[in-house]
Design a protein around this motif. Structure first.
Motif, PDB file in Angstrom:
ATOM      1  N   PHE A  24     -65.817   3.819  10.398  1.00 45.01           N
ATOM      2  CA  PHE A  24     -64.482   4.283  10.782  1.00 45.01           C
ATOM      3  C   PHE A  24     -64.263   4.062  12.280  1.00 45.01           C
ATOM      4  O   PHE A  24     -63.222   3.555  12.701  1.00 45.01           O
ATOM      5  N   ALA A  25     -65.262   4.415  13.095  1.00 40.98           N
ATOM      6  CA  ALA A  25     -65.149   4.229  14.548  1.00 40.98           C
ATOM      7  C   ALA A  25     -65.026   2.755  14.897  1.00 40.98           C
ATOM      8  O   ALA A  25     -64.248   2.373  15.780  1.00 40.98           O
ATOM      9  N   LEU A  31     -58.957  -2.209  15.600  1.00 44.30           N
ATOM     10  CA  LEU A  31     -57.492  -2.125  15.590  1.00 44.30           C
ATOM     11  C   LEU A  31     -56.933  -1.913  16.994  1.00 44.30           C
ATOM     12  O   LEU A  31     -55.911  -2.491  17.360  1.00 44.30           O
ATOM     13  N   THR A  32     -57.577  -1.102  17.780  1.00 47.26           N
ATOM     14  CA  THR A  32     -57.119  -0.829  19.145  1.00 47.26           C
ATOM     15  C   THR A  32     -57.162  -2.091  19.994  1.00 47.26           C
ATOM     16  O   THR A  32     -56.235  -2.369  20.760  1.00 47.26           O
ATOM     17  N   ALA A  42     -53.066   2.871  20.171  1.00 47.46           N
ATOM     18  CA  ALA A  42     -54.227   3.340  19.410  1.00 47.46           C
ATOM     19  C   ALA A  42     -53.812   3.598  17.962  1.00 47.46           C
ATOM     20  O   ALA A  42     -52.756   4.182  17.709  1.00 47.46           O
ATOM     21  N   PRO A  43     -54.623   3.167  17.004  1.00 41.64           N
ATOM     22  CA  PRO A  43     -54.248   3.304  15.591  1.00 41.64           C
ATOM     23  C   PRO A  43     -54.326   4.743  15.109  1.00 41.64           C
ATOM     24  O   PRO A  43     -55.137   5.529  15.584  1.00 41.64           O
ATOM     25  N   VAL A  48     -56.281   3.001  10.081  1.00 39.69           N
ATOM     26  CA  VAL A  48     -57.721   2.757   9.935  1.00 39.69           C
ATOM     27  C   VAL A  48     -58.104   2.776   8.459  1.00 39.69           C
ATOM     28  O   VAL A  48     -58.839   1.900   7.985  1.00 39.69           O
ATOM     29  N   GLN A  49     -57.603   3.735   7.716  1.00 41.55           N
ATOM     30  CA  GLN A  49     -57.920   3.808   6.289  1.00 41.55           C
ATOM     31  C   GLN A  49     -57.408   2.580   5.545  1.00 41.55           C
ATOM     32  O   GLN A  49     -58.073   2.077   4.637  1.00 41.55           O
ATOM     33  N   ASN A  50     -56.247   2.065   5.934  1.00 42.92           N
ATOM     34  CA  ASN A  50     -55.722   0.845   5.315  1.00 42.92           C
ATOM     35  C   ASN A  50     -56.645  -0.342   5.581  1.00 42.92           C
ATOM     36  O   ASN A  50     -56.911  -1.147   4.693  1.00 42.92           O
ATOM     37  N   LEU A  51     -57.123  -0.451   6.829  1.00 46.14           N
ATOM     38  CA  LEU A  51     -58.042  -1.540   7.176  1.00 46.14           C
ATOM     39  C   LEU A  51     -59.331  -1.433   6.370  1.00 46.14           C
ATOM     40  O   LEU A  51     -59.813  -2.419   5.812  1.00 46.14           O
TER      41      LEU A  51
END
Length: 57
Positions: A24-25, A31-32, A42-43, A48-51
């Motif tokens: 996750f990190a 993404l950032t 910043a996402p 993040v969950q979509n990625l």
């Protein structure tokens, strides 16, 4: 690249929960860094969950 420690893969030594936190990190950082003005863009958690869900398809 896979790291080995005395015949054991490093990722096998990390508990599943910690691997999920690190994944996750890592996705947050990816993404950032992928947009101009990274700190202001910043996402959010949903981005993040979509990625991560796209990665596991």
């Amino acid at each position: 690249m896979t790291r080995w420690i005395k015949g054991t893969m490093l990722c096998d030594l990390v508990p599943k929960h910690h691997r999920r936190l690190l994944e996750f990190a890592n996705a947050c950082g990816a993404l950032t860094a992928s947009v101009k003005g990274a700190i202001h863009k910043a996402p959010g958690k949903q981005h993040v969950q979509n990625l991560l869900s796209a990665k596991h398809r």
